[in-house]
Design an enzyme around this catalytic site. Structure first.
Site, PDB file in Angstrom:
ATOM      1  N   GLU A  72      92.756  81.800  56.120  1.00 52.69           N
ATOM      2  CA  GLU A  72      94.075  82.000  56.751  1.00 52.69           C
ATOM      3  C   GLU A  72      95.199  82.107  55.721  1.00 52.69           C
ATOM      4  OE1 GLU A  72      94.063  82.825  59.644  1.00 52.69           O
ATOM      5  OE2 GLU A  72      93.173  81.431  61.064  1.00 52.69           O
ATOM      6  N   HIS A  91      98.129  74.164  58.962  1.00 52.21           N
ATOM      7  CA  HIS A  91      97.524  74.854  60.103  1.00 52.21           C
ATOM      8  C   HIS A  91      96.324  74.039  60.565  1.00 52.21           C
ATOM      9  CE1 HIS A  91      95.610  77.744  62.660  1.00 52.21           C
ATOM     10  NE2 HIS A  91      94.530  77.749  61.893  1.00 52.21           N
ATOM     11  N   HIS A  93      93.721  72.949  64.371  1.00 53.28           N
ATOM     12  CA  HIS A  93      93.329  73.248  65.749  1.00 53.28           C
ATOM     13  C   HIS A  93      93.348  71.957  66.564  1.00 53.28           C
ATOM     14  CE1 HIS A  93      90.635  76.781  64.065  1.00 53.28           C
ATOM     15  NE2 HIS A  93      91.921  76.957  63.824  1.00 53.28           N
ATOM     16  N   TYR A 112     113.200  65.841  74.905  1.00 55.16           N
ATOM     17  CA  TYR A 112     114.192  66.205  73.878  1.00 55.16           C
ATOM     18  C   TYR A 112     113.586  66.396  72.496  1.00 55.16           C
ATOM     19  CZ  TYR A 112     114.344  61.612  71.645  1.00 55.16           C
ATOM     20  OH  TYR A 112     114.023  60.491  70.930  1.00 55.16           O
ATOM     21  N   HIS A 154      94.054  79.768  69.626  1.00 54.92           N
ATOM     22  CA  HIS A 154      93.778  79.379  68.248  1.00 54.92           C
ATOM     23  C   HIS A 154      94.240  77.936  67.951  1.00 54.92           C
ATOM     24  CE1 HIS A 154      93.596  80.956  63.836  1.00 54.92           C
ATOM     25  NE2 HIS A 154      93.270  79.683  63.929  1.00 54.92           N
ATOM     26  N   TYR A 207     119.512  63.701  62.012  1.00 62.69           N
ATOM     27  CA  TYR A 207     118.418  62.828  62.438  1.00 62.69           C
ATOM     28  C   TYR A 207     117.548  62.413  61.253  1.00 62.69           C
ATOM     29  CZ  TYR A 207     114.363  61.402  65.262  1.00 62.69           C
ATOM     30  OH  TYR A 207     113.337  60.718  65.844  1.00 62.69           O
TER      31      TYR A 207
HETATM   32 ZN    ZN Z   1      92.661  78.401  62.420  1.00 56.80          ZN
END
Ligand code: ZN
Length: 212
Positions: A72, A91, A93, A112, A154, A207
């Site tokens: 990726e 990234h 899953h 919120y 994905h 924040y």
């Molecule tokens: Zn992936």
């Protein structure tokens, strides 16, 4: 310096799996460095990773190192190209982000804390085959004015100013996805108004920042 960042990448990858965000080797992590970025290798168990297994890449996809980069790598490169404020990309899953993503659903302002990703919702990027330039394009579009998005059929992608913040953001988004999934299972979500979310986003400007 690069050695420290390589180790931080491994430590964050291990923390990502320990947090339950990710299973096995499906996720990937990267961190911006001079002239490019460092990224986890393709298909290797994080538990045995050594700093030399981490792959250096430039933004055109040229690599240096003995391992192949995560499949990726393209959208990691695209995020560093398009978003100057991004220093770390995660990234994964995660179960509940993936559940919503498989229904092609983003996360609306039902809570919120959705503002943690930078806007009034967290979008779901259109589907494209993993590793393709088309997927990078869809992810960049879904991340417009946001730091996190779901990816149809994905998972989740987010970025932050450093690796610990990227992990914290991913954990928060997965929590929101968990609550939203439960709401969809038993009822209908009530969405906060645009005005309220604008107020929250204003407050989020300061924040988590302590006054010195
Ligand atoms: Zn992936």
């Amino acid at each position: 310096m690069m050695e420290v960042l390589r180790q931080q990448l491994i430590d964050t990858a291990l923390a990502m799996n320990a947090s339950g965000l990710n299973q096995g080797t499906s996720g990937n992590l990267s961190a911006r460095c001079e002239n490019g970025f460092l990224i986890t290798p393709s298909g290797m168990d994080y538990a045995g990773l050594l700093t030399r297994d981490i792959v250096w890449m430039d933004l055109d996809g040229n690599t240096r190192g003995t391992r192949k980069p995560s499949s990726e790598w393209r959208f990691h490169a695209a995020i560093y190209q398009h978003r100057a404020e991004a220093n770390a990309v995660l990234h994964a899953h995660p179960v509940n982000c993936s559940t919503l993503a498989c229904l092609n659903k983003g996360i609306p302002a039902f809570h919120y804390m959705v503002a943690v990703a930078g806007g009034k919702d967290i979008r779901c990027a259109d589907y494209a085959t993993f590793g393709t330039p088309e997927l990078s394009e869809f992810v960049i579009r879904a991340l417009h004015e946001r730091k996190a998005c779901l990816m149809a059929h994905h998972g989740l992608t987010c970025f932050e100013s450093d690796l610990p913040r990227a992990l914290a953001l991913a954990i928060e988004v997965e929590h929101l996805a968990t609550v939203y999934s439960q709401i969809l299972a038993i009822g209908e979500a009530e969405i906060l108004t645009d005005g309220e979310m604008e107020r929250v986003l204003m407050k989020f400007g300061s924040y988590g920042k302590q006054d010195i």
